[in-house]
Write an enzyme that holds these catalytic residues in place. Structure first.
Site, mmCIF file in Angstrom:
data_model
loop_
_atom_site.group_PDB
_atom_site.id
_atom_site.type_symbol
_atom_site.label_atom_id
_atom_site.label_comp_id
_atom_site.label_asym_id
_atom_site.label_seq_id
_atom_site.Cartn_x
_atom_site.Cartn_y
_atom_site.Cartn_z
ATOM 1 N N ASP A 185 0.845 -1.203 0.000
ATOM 2 C CA ASP A 185 0.000 0.000 0.000
ATOM 3 C C ASP A 185 0.878 1.251 0.000
ATOM 4 O O ASP A 185 0.381 2.370 -0.094
ATOM 5 C CB ASP A 185 -1.018 -0.010 1.150
ATOM 6 N N SER A 186 2.208 1.073 0.050
ATOM 7 C CA SER A 186 3.130 2.188 -0.195
ATOM 8 C C SER A 186 2.868 2.771 -1.582
ATOM 9 O O SER A 186 3.212 3.924 -1.857
ATOM 10 C CB SER A 186 4.583 1.718 -0.082
ATOM 11 N N ASP A 209 -1.044 -6.160 -0.483
ATOM 12 C CA ASP A 209 -1.310 -5.504 0.798
ATOM 13 C C ASP A 209 -2.800 -5.205 0.917
ATOM 14 O O ASP A 209 -3.398 -4.658 -0.018
ATOM 15 C CB ASP A 209 -0.553 -4.167 0.827
ATOM 16 N N LYS A 251 -1.244 -9.441 2.697
ATOM 17 C CA LYS A 251 -0.521 -8.994 3.889
ATOM 18 C C LYS A 251 -1.401 -8.004 4.626
ATOM 19 O O LYS A 251 -2.107 -7.215 3.986
ATOM 20 C CB LYS A 251 0.801 -8.323 3.495
ATOM 21 N N GLU A 295 -1.436 -5.365 8.289
ATOM 22 C CA GLU A 295 -0.564 -4.742 9.286
ATOM 23 C C GLU A 295 -1.072 -4.931 10.707
ATOM 24 O O GLU A 295 -2.274 -4.813 10.970
ATOM 25 C CB GLU A 295 -0.454 -3.232 9.008
ATOM 26 N N GLU A 308 9.258 -4.142 10.332
ATOM 27 C CA GLU A 308 9.645 -2.826 9.796
ATOM 28 C C GLU A 308 10.154 -1.924 10.914
ATOM 29 O O GLU A 308 9.467 -1.718 11.935
ATOM 30 C CB GLU A 308 8.444 -2.173 9.090
HETATM 31 O O1 KIV Z 1 3.533 -1.115 1.673
HETATM 32 C C1 KIV Z 1 4.703 -1.531 1.644
HETATM 33 O O2 KIV Z 1 5.486 -1.272 0.722
HETATM 34 C C2 KIV Z 1 5.154 -2.350 2.763
HETATM 35 C C3 KIV Z 1 6.603 -2.679 2.837
HETATM 36 C C4 KIV Z 1 7.353 -1.519 3.362
HETATM 37 C C5 KIV Z 1 6.842 -3.895 3.640
HETATM 38 O O3 KIV Z 1 4.376 -2.708 3.581
#
Ligand code: KIV
Length: 305
Positions: A58-59, A97, A127, A129, A197
């Site tokens: 989600d970055s 994500d 994934k 969080e 992280e």
């Molecule tokens: O969203 C993302 O890119 C991440 C990584 C930093 C692990 O969660």
């Protein structure tokens, strides 16, 4: 541009990454390479480079879509990024994500969102969080629905405000122990791997030994089972913005700016296009065309001249 079917992507003679293979890599001490990607070309290049796991993080909300934080991105936007990345990939494990708001409300909601990433975007796993009781329950529900889940502890940007900003986590003995409890709970809930992280390297090393599932670090030192970087940070797409934990391997900003500037200059100075960039017509056909086109000229228009 020519498109390529997934089967013929360069490097596709490699075996597709599987969960047992990742577990084996941890056992054998083989470093696991994970990288973010957000579209077809970045997926394809990650494929060609032989990355083990591709994360549609989600970055992407920030580095691709230009939002000010990751919490803004919607499921639909993440699905589009993940599906495009999928089209460029054949062998790496594709992890999507789950964005903020797509899993917190209930286990059922989490399962429905996770299923969308698998069915609509072709993700192999999702994934999410955090390692509190809510997230542990969501992980267990998604895993029970047959979808592999990667955990994520330490600095979790979706809850950065609650964490007091984007800062390293686990820097006191008690807080490090809290990370240990979260990681263990996620492992027990069925996560196949976990991202650490921004956790002190020594704490991450200790926890990596404690856990039986692979630990992928970002800002967590060199003793985790693998590493992950954000594509745009490592490629230098945004100059001067790479976080402390990242390493810049290229200066794409400089290269792109140089190339686009050169193109603009060429157009303005009449250097582009050259004859080699165009198409010709037989001289006889051209004469004929000139005759035909002259008949199209309006006599009224010509009078006005
Ligand atoms: O969203 C993302 O890119 C991440 C990584 C930093 C692990 O969660």
């Amino acid at each position: 541009m020519s498109t390529m079917p997934r089967e013929s992507v360069a490097g596709s003679d490699r075996l597709a990454m599987t969960l047992p293979r990742l577990a084996e890599m941890k056992r054998l001490g083989e470093p696991i390479v994970m990288l973010t990607a957000y579209d077809f070309p970045s997926g394809r290049i990650a494929e060609e480079a032989g990355v083990d796991i591709v994360l549609v993080g989600d970055s992407g909300a920030e580095v691709v879509l230009g939002y000010g934080s990751t919490v803004t991105v919607s499921v639909e936007e993440m699905l589009m990024l993940a599906a495009a990345t999928r089209r460029g990939l054949h062998t790496p494990l594709l992890v999507a994500d789950m964005p903020f708001g797509s899993y917190e409300a209930s286990d059922e909601r989490a399962v429905l969102s996770a299923q969308r990433f698998v069915k609509e975007a072709g993700a192999d796993a999702v994934k999410l969080e955090g390692g509190g009781p809510t997230q542990v329950s969501r992980v267990a529900a998604i895993v029970a629905a047959g979808i592999p889940v990667m955990g994520h502890v330490g600095l979790t940007p979706q809850s950065a405000t609650a964490l007091g900003g984007r800062r390293a986590q686990g820097r006191t003995a008690e807080r490090a122990l809290a990370q240990a409890h979260e990681a263990r709970a996620l492992e027990a809930a069925g996560c196949f791997a976990i991202v650490f992280e921004a956790i002190p390297a020594a704490v991450a090393a200790e926890l990596t030994r404690l856990l039986s599932i692979p630990v992928i670090g970002i800002g967590a030192g060199g003793d985790t089972d693998g590493q992950v970087l954000v594509l745009h940070d490592m490629l230098g797409v945004y100059p001067g913005q790479a976080p402390r934990h990242s390493k810049q391997y290229a200066d794409l900003h400089g290269q792109m700016l140089g190339a686009i500037g050169e193109y603009a200059e060429d157009v303005r100075k009449g250097r582009f296009p050259g004859s080699e960039h165009g198409f010709s017509i037989d001289p006889g056909e051209l004469k004929k065309f000139e005759k035909l086109v002259s008949a199209l000229r309006s006599p009224l228009f010509e009078d006005a001249d």
